[in-house]
Design a protein around this motif. Structure first.
Motif: not given
Length: 172
Positions: A143-170
């Motif tokens: 990672m480079r310093e001084g950059r904004g980050i957007n991230f999500i959390a995801m729940a996977w059942k095997g290789n299939t994404p089942k649920y995802k969160s809203s986007t968080a900003d940091a």
């Protein structure tokens, strides 16, 4: 595999494409916890890349537990009644913390992008299960310093994404 153009179009349309982007076929999530200690994979793209790591138990890796400066996000289902997992970003150490909250057979991961950049993706995958508590992925080398980050959390059942969160900003 989605092209960078389509991922950029999704971001430009007002929604963060993190949960919709698929890693290249050779970088798909591992099928079992036996591969959780595999070395990190990086898929190079022009001007960016996929930085994929398997989370390590916090007690085993020596990384401190999430502190006060972290930004957290939760992946839920059932109208917000079940919390499958939590993901936190600590900008002081460029570390993502992942916690699997339910013994439901799902794994938890985090996907992040620099704000305004769809070519660099960071992913932290927790295959260790809820009994391990907090796990962590250190991206201080990538990672480079001084950059904004957007991230999500995801729940996977095997290789299939089942649920995802809203986007968080940091801020990094």
């Amino acid at each position: 595999m989605r092209t960078l153009t389509s991922a950029g179009a999704l971001v430009a349309a007002g929604g963060l494409a993190l949960g919709l982007m698929a890693a290249p076929a050779f970088a798909t999530p591992a099928a079992s916890a036996s591969t959780a200690s595999a070395s990190p994979a990086t898929v190079r793209l022009a001007g960016g890349g996929w930085h994929i790591k398997n989370a390590k138990n916090v007690a085993d890796s020596g990384v401190p537990k999430p502190g006060r400066s972290v930004v957290c996000n939760w992946v839920m289902s059932g109208g917000g009644k079940k919390t499958h997992g939590e993901v936190c970003f600590d900008p002081d150490g460029d570390t993502f913390y992942v916690k699997d909250s339910l013994a439901d057979g799902m794994s938890i991961s985090m996907r992040a992008l620099y704000r305004g950049n769809t070519q660099t993706v960071f992913e932290c995958r927790d295959y260790l299960g809820g009994a391990k508590g907090w796990t962590a992925c250190d991206f201080s080398r990538e990672m480079r310093e001084g950059r904004g980050i957007n991230f999500i959390a995801m729940a996977w059942k095997g290789n299939t994404p089942k649920y995802k969160s809203s986007t968080a900003d940091a801020e990094n």
